[in-house]
Design an enzyme around this catalytic site. Structure first.
Site, PDB file in Angstrom:
ATOM      1  N   GLY A   5       0.816  -1.202   0.000  1.00  0.00           N
ATOM      2  CA  GLY A   5       0.000   0.000   0.000  1.00  0.00           C
ATOM      3  C   GLY A   5       0.851   1.253   0.000  1.00  0.00           C
ATOM      4  O   GLY A   5       2.066   1.213  -0.166  1.00  0.00           O
ATOM      5  N   LYS A  48       5.530   6.212   2.152  1.00  0.00           N
ATOM      6  CA  LYS A  48       5.057   5.062   2.904  1.00  0.00           C
ATOM      7  C   LYS A  48       5.608   5.144   4.322  1.00  0.00           C
ATOM      8  O   LYS A  48       6.462   5.955   4.613  1.00  0.00           O
ATOM      9  CB  LYS A  48       5.512   3.761   2.237  1.00  0.00           C
ATOM     10  CG  LYS A  48       4.811   3.506   0.899  1.00  0.00           C
ATOM     11  CD  LYS A  48       5.340   2.263   0.171  1.00  0.00           C
ATOM     12  CE  LYS A  48       5.413   1.035   1.018  1.00  0.00           C
ATOM     13  NZ  LYS A  48       4.094   0.681   1.627  1.00  0.00           N
ATOM     14  N   GLY A  49       5.077   4.303   5.184  1.00  0.00           N
ATOM     15  CA  GLY A  49       5.589   4.246   6.547  1.00  0.00           C
ATOM     16  C   GLY A  49       4.596   4.642   7.607  1.00  0.00           C
ATOM     17  O   GLY A  49       4.955   4.775   8.779  1.00  0.00           O
ATOM     18  N   GLY A  93       2.487   2.813   8.858  1.00  0.00           N
ATOM     19  CA  GLY A  93       2.459   1.697   9.789  1.00  0.00           C
ATOM     20  C   GLY A  93       3.817   1.357  10.362  1.00  0.00           C
ATOM     21  O   GLY A  93       3.976   0.333  11.034  1.00  0.00           O
ATOM     22  N   GLU A 104       9.530  -3.015   4.118  1.00  0.00           N
ATOM     23  CA  GLU A 104       8.760  -2.866   2.886  1.00  0.00           C
ATOM     24  C   GLU A 104       9.679  -2.479   1.728  1.00  0.00           C
ATOM     25  O   GLU A 104       9.581  -3.051   0.632  1.00  0.00           O
ATOM     26  CB  GLU A 104       7.675  -1.803   3.071  1.00  0.00           C
ATOM     27  CG  GLU A 104       6.510  -2.247   3.935  1.00  0.00           C
ATOM     28  CD  GLU A 104       5.543  -1.129   4.239  1.00  0.00           C
ATOM     29  OE1 GLU A 104       4.383  -1.432   4.553  1.00  0.00           O
ATOM     30  OE2 GLU A 104       5.933   0.051   4.178  1.00  0.00           O
TER      31      GLU A 104
END
Length: 235
Positions: free
Chosen positions: A88, A106-107, A109, A115
């Site tokens: 995602g 991203k990141g 989470g 990832e």
């Protein structure tokens, strides 16, 4: 910090469409987040129907989902390569005329280090998203995973770049968020990011930085779930 927004139906459509790209015998990178969880569950249903795959989870969360749906798991150092990674995003540049078209943040989470390791190792990396993640220019805070002893030093260097770092704090316990790797996360606000490639290079060069959440030139396609179906962007 995670991005809110987007209907669960849109996320499910994107995830299930990406899962259709998984072929028999594939090694699949299993990303993290609510949209990717739909892809993992769809792959699990295909495994029940006889599909033979091995999954490489990028976080404790994705590992748990994969185990729940019966996907055989392996490790990056136990395979010759990764055929496909599905993951995602918190934000993706959706302007085809922009030099940063397809660049990601991203990141949310706090799983971006693993990832990036898995996504960049894959022959093909597919992003799954809903329309709330689309933007003409990256502007969210950039998550930066740092060694615990280095967080104040890295924060000072980011401030010297006119960034605004904030140590990510846990929501249901006192203290900071700790990643699966045992590190801390600085959420770094830079305002609109005109040149994410240049910023990514500067962050990567900082001692004490394990990984940052800028993914530039990594994605091959984005599957965007909508109320009516799935739109595909290829880069």
């Amino acid at each position: 910090m995670k991005t809110e927004g987007g209907s669960d139906a849109a996320k499910r459509r994107a995830g299930e469409r990406a899962a259709e790209a998984v072929e028999d015998g594939f090694v699949v990178g299993l990303g993290t987040g609510s949209t990717t969880a739909h892809a993992i569950r769809a792959i699990g249903r295909a495994v029940d129907d006889g599909l033979e795959v091995r999954g490489i989870p990028t976080s404790f969360q994705s590992r748990q989902v994969a185990l729940e749906v019966g996907i055989p798991l392996t490790e990056l150092d136990a395979v010759d390569g990764v055929d496909l990674a599905i993951d995602g995003t918190d934000q993706v540049v959706d302007d085809p005329d922009a030099a940063a078209h397809g660049a990601l943040i991203k990141g949310g989470g706090a799983a971006h280090a693993r990832e990036k390791l898995v996504d960049t190792a894959a022959d093909r990396f597919v992003v799954v998203a809903d329309p709330s993640k689309l933007t003409d220019r990256l502007e969210r805070s950039v998550p930066v995973e740092v060694l615990p002893d280095a967080h104040t030093t890295v924060a000072g260097r980011i401030e010297a770049m006119d960034g605004e770092p904030a140590l990510r704090t846990a929501e249901r316990k006192d203290g900071p968020v700790v990643t699966d790797n045992g590190n801390l996360v600085l959420d770094c606000a830079f305002g609109p990011i005109d040149d994410p490639d240049a910023l990514a290079t500067k962050l990567s060069e900082m001692p004490g930085v394990v990984e940052h959440g800028l993914f530039v030139g990594v994605a091959d396609a984005t599957y965007i779930g909508t109320d009516d179906g799935v739109e595909v962007r290829r880069y």
